[in-house]
Structure formats: structure tokens, C-alpha cells
Design a protein around this motif. Structure first.
Motif, mmCIF file in Angstrom:
data_model
loop_
_atom_site.group_PDB
_atom_site.id
_atom_site.type_symbol
_atom_site.label_atom_id
_atom_site.label_comp_id
_atom_site.label_asym_id
_atom_site.label_seq_id
_atom_site.Cartn_x
_atom_site.Cartn_y
_atom_site.Cartn_z
ATOM 1 N N SER A 164 0.825 -1.204 0.000
ATOM 2 C CA SER A 164 0.000 0.000 0.000
ATOM 3 C C SER A 164 0.862 1.259 0.000
ATOM 4 O O SER A 164 0.587 2.226 -0.714
ATOM 5 C CB SER A 164 -0.933 0.003 1.208
ATOM 6 O OG SER A 164 -1.790 -1.119 1.196
ATOM 7 N N LEU A 165 1.929 1.249 0.811
ATOM 8 C CA LEU A 165 2.827 2.403 0.871
ATOM 9 C C LEU A 165 3.525 2.621 -0.468
ATOM 10 O O LEU A 165 3.669 3.760 -0.939
ATOM 11 C CB LEU A 165 3.857 2.211 1.982
ATOM 12 C CG LEU A 165 4.888 3.325 2.141
ATOM 13 C CD1 LEU A 165 4.213 4.657 2.419
ATOM 14 C CD2 LEU A 165 5.877 2.988 3.255
ATOM 15 N N SER A 166 3.939 1.536 -1.097
ATOM 16 C CA SER A 166 4.592 1.636 -2.394
ATOM 17 C C SER A 166 3.643 2.238 -3.436
ATOM 18 O O SER A 166 4.028 3.117 -4.216
ATOM 19 C CB SER A 166 5.058 0.250 -2.851
ATOM 20 O OG SER A 166 5.554 0.284 -4.172
ATOM 21 N N LEU A 167 2.397 1.782 -3.434
ATOM 22 C CA LEU A 167 1.405 2.310 -4.382
ATOM 23 C C LEU A 167 1.088 3.775 -4.100
ATOM 24 O O LEU A 167 0.899 4.566 -5.025
ATOM 25 C CB LEU A 167 0.131 1.471 -4.310
ATOM 26 C CG LEU A 167 0.260 0.035 -4.825
ATOM 27 C CD1 LEU A 167 -0.951 -0.793 -4.418
ATOM 28 C CD2 LEU A 167 0.422 0.036 -6.346
ATOM 29 N N LEU A 168 1.043 4.131 -2.819
ATOM 30 C CA LEU A 168 0.815 5.527 -2.458
ATOM 31 C C LEU A 168 1.945 6.406 -2.980
ATOM 32 O O LEU A 168 1.709 7.453 -3.593
ATOM 33 C CB LEU A 168 0.702 5.655 -0.937
ATOM 34 C CG LEU A 168 0.459 7.062 -0.379
ATOM 35 C CD1 LEU A 168 -0.945 7.534 -0.703
ATOM 36 C CD2 LEU A 168 0.682 7.093 1.138
ATOM 37 N N ALA A 169 3.180 5.974 -2.743
ATOM 38 C CA ALA A 169 4.342 6.763 -3.164
ATOM 39 C C ALA A 169 4.413 6.918 -4.682
ATOM 40 O O ALA A 169 4.814 7.968 -5.192
ATOM 41 C CB ALA A 169 5.624 6.101 -2.639
#
Length: 385
Positions: free
Chosen positions: A39-44
């Protein structure tokens, strides 16, 4: 009283159980970390210009992007949709074409700029197949004065949703043959919108909860009301127009349709023999919170902040307890508290946040009192009907 057991054998036995619990918990933490990292990777990867993401998160409450988009653009929606594609199984995610069509409905029924007094914030519409959207349109002969989007989306703003007799596929338009015969729509939300639109004048002081949904203030938008489809469509469009004129805007947190039509499964308890409804398999339930938060951080919070900066927003109604738990009051409060506005910092209204249950939730005593509460809130914070 017997003394507490002692000895190595007993101590070994008591130590085994916590060890099993620790292994199980460790597995769960590892699985959650995988979702968090993804999720963090997709957000970034999908951040709006000028925003920043944390370098690491240990729980969903930390999954945030700093800053707000200056303008709401199609690229902002594209990035939010791309994140959903990266998170969900491909068959569980609306296409970009469907997402853009749903957005056109939200925007069409948006109150005029500077006139948004209240936002009704719900979870999501239902997933719509792309070919169904592109080939199915509203029969304009039934609502000749409507000038908005006409392609079919499983969204309450699309008055063809739940009205199979008023939409036709491209192959059937000439004959007027109806399609989507099993389309049930969302009668609970139409009752809720009727209460919000019409206000307390149309509702009794004590809205009954045991009348199986037959509320007098909403019978003209429900099939059980007995009106023909043309008159029912006219009533629905009138409610949406009144909401718009009063400065009330219904939007969803999720940019995609989270709910997917599928066969409901049940299981029987081995202990009590009771029958229980099982959670639906699609989309994966463990991805719901990350999906909602990604939609919020990459798109929806920017829409709400832009509305607040126009200077008239003074109420946000959060529909559904689960949504409140996912987003948190901290995220919501930040979004509705701009630093500047077109009206000037000193004249910004204080925006109240009021959670209410989802209209399809099981509530002891029924939903009746909440219709009355919603009507009262709209009369207090929105323009008169």
C-alpha cells in the motif's frame, strides 16, 4: 483451597499455549506488513504533485500523503485508480472508463461552486462491467429534461440503476427492450436521500422503523410505492436536483465500485446449528481498509478540501461505522479544515462532522430515527428546500 500446581511438567504445559498464540500472531503481523508495504509503495508511486509519503509505516493510520492538490484533475483520478489496480485482483477493479463515468455523475450533481454546505460521504458504489457501461444507456424518452450523463453505472446518481425498464442496451434501443432485469438498485439510499432532500417538514416526529421500508416521505422513489417508472424517475431526479440546490453533495470515498454482485453463501454453526451469512469472497476483505485509504489519500480528501476552501462547507455526514473506523476522525477533520479560502480565513465556517449508520446496517429498533436526524441536520446546515 487447592494450591497452585507446580513442577516442570505443569510449567511446560502452560508455556506451550502462549507459544502457539505467538506463532499465529506473528503470521498475521507478517501478512499485514506485506499489505502495508504494498500500500505504501502504491501511495508513493501515485502521489499528487507537491505531496510526500512516509518512508515507512507500521499501521494503516500512518498511511498518509502530506499536502493537498491545488486543482482536481483527471490525472489525479487516474493516479488513484492506478493504485487500486496495483492493490486489487484485476477482475475486482473497475476499469478507468467506468471510474471516469462515475466521476461524471458525481460532478454533474455537484452543487454550484461556493454553494456546497453539506457533504454526505459514503463508502462506495457497486462494481460495473465496462461492456455493460458502454452498451447501456438511459432511455431519455422517460426523462426528456435530464441533461446529465446517460451511460449505466451502478451508482445512486445514475437513475437507471435499479430501474431495468428505463435503460436499454445499444442492441435493444430501437425496440425499447429492457436490460439488466435483475438490477435491484439501492432502495435504502433512495430513502436516505429523500429524507436529506425534503427535510423535516415531510417526516413525522417519530419515523416508524417497523414498516418494512414503506416510509411515506420516500414512496414515490421506491417500486413498492406503486408509481409507474416514468413518474418514479421524475421523483428521483427531483430529489437529486433539490439536494444540489440546497448545497448537499453525496460522494463516495472509494474511486472504484467496491461492492461486487455475487451469490451469497451461508454456513451452519456446529455448536448452535444457527445459519450465518458468510463474508463475500470478492474483493478480498483484508484489502478493504487499504483500498479505502488509498482512494482517500490520493483523490477524495483533495475533493473535500477543495470544497471546504470554497468557504461554505459546514457539515460532513459520514455514512457507516466501518468507514469511520477506517478513515479516523483525524483524517476527516484535517480535510475539512483549510488554512485559506476564497471567502478569507476569518469567515470560514466551522465544519461539523457527524457519523450516522449505513442505511443497510442492522440497527436495534431500525433506521427510522436516523432518517429524522439526517433531515434535521440538513435543515440546520444546508439551504432551505
Amino acid at each position: 483451597t487447592a494450591a497452585a500446581p507446580t513442577g516442570n511438567r505443569k510449567m511446560k504445559s502452560t508455556n506451550q499455549k502462549p507459544a502457539k498464540k505467538r506463532r499465529k500472531a506473528g503470521t498475521q503481523v507478517s501478512y499485514s506488513k506485506k499489505i502495508l508495504d504494498r500500500s505504501l509503495s502504491l501511495l508513493a508511486q501515485s502521489l499528487p504533485e507537491g505531496s510526500a509519503a512516509p518512508s515507512e509505516v507500521t499501521n494503516l493510520s500512518q498511511l498518509k500523503c502530506c499536502g493537498y492538490a491545488k486543482t482536481i484533475t483527471e490525472n489525479l483520478l487516474f493516479r488513484a485508480h492506478r493504485a487500486q489496480q496495483g492493490l486489487l485482483p484485476s477482475e475486482d477493479c473497475d476499469s478507468l472508463e467506468v471510474v471516469k463515468m462515475a466521476r461524471s455523475y458525481y460532478d454533474y450533481w455537484r452543487p454550484a461552486k461556493g454553494n456546497i454546505r453539506a457533504i454526505l460521504l459514503a463508502e462506495s458504489h457497486a462494481k460495473t462491467e465496462t461492456d455493460q457501461m458502454t452498451s447501456t444507456t438511459l432511455n431519455t424518452a422517460l426523462c426528456p429534461h435530464y441533461q446529465g450523463p446517460k451511460h449505466y453505472v451502478k451508482l445512486v446518481h445514475c437513475v437507471g440503476y435499479g430501474e431495468p425498464k428505463c435503460v436499454s442496451s445499444s442492441e435493444e434501443c430501437s425496440s425499447g427492450t429492457a436490460t439488466n432485469q435483475k438490477d435491484s438498485g439501492t432502495s435504502q439510499f433512495w430513502t436516505l436521500l429523500a429524507a436529506a432532500s425534503r427535510g423535516t417538514e415531510y417526516l413525522p416526529d417519530n419515523v416508524p422503523s417497523d414498516n418494512q421500508g414503506k416510509h411515506p416521505f420516500a414512496t414515490d422513489v421506491l417500486k413498492m410505492g406503486g408509481l409507474d417508472v416514468k413518474d418514479r424517475l421524475k421523483a428521483k431526479l427531483s430529489i437529486l436536483k433539490t439536494l444540489q440546490d440546497r448545497g448537499i453533495w453525496l460522494i463516495d470515498v472509494s474511486v472504484i465500485g467496491w461492492y461486487i454482485s455475487q451469490t451469497q453463501k451461508f454456513k451452519q454453526s456446529k455448536k448452535t446449528n444457527e445459519i450465518h451469512r458468510m463474508a463475500k469472497e470478492r474483493p478480498p476483505k483484508e484489502l478493504k481498509a487499504p483500498s479505502m485509504i488509498l482512494s482517500w489519500e490520493l483523490f477524495t480528501k483533495h475533493v473535500i478540501r477543495a470544497s471546504a476552501e470554497e468557504g461554505a462547507l459546514n457539515l460532513l455526514v459520514l455514512i457507516g461505522k466501518e468507514l469511520e473506523n477506517i478513515l479516523s476522525m483525524e483524517r476527516l477533520t484535517e480535510a475539512v479544515t483549510p488554512t485559506t479560502s476564497a471567502a478569507g480565513p476569518s469567515s470560514l465556517p466551522r465544519c461539523k462532522i457527524e457519523p450516522i449508520p449505513a442505511p443497510n446496517a442492522w440497527i436495534p429498533g431500525g433506521f427510522g430515527p436516523w432518517y429524522r436526524r439526517l433531515a434535521e441536520l440538513m435543515d440546520e446546515h444546508a439551504l432551505p428546500p
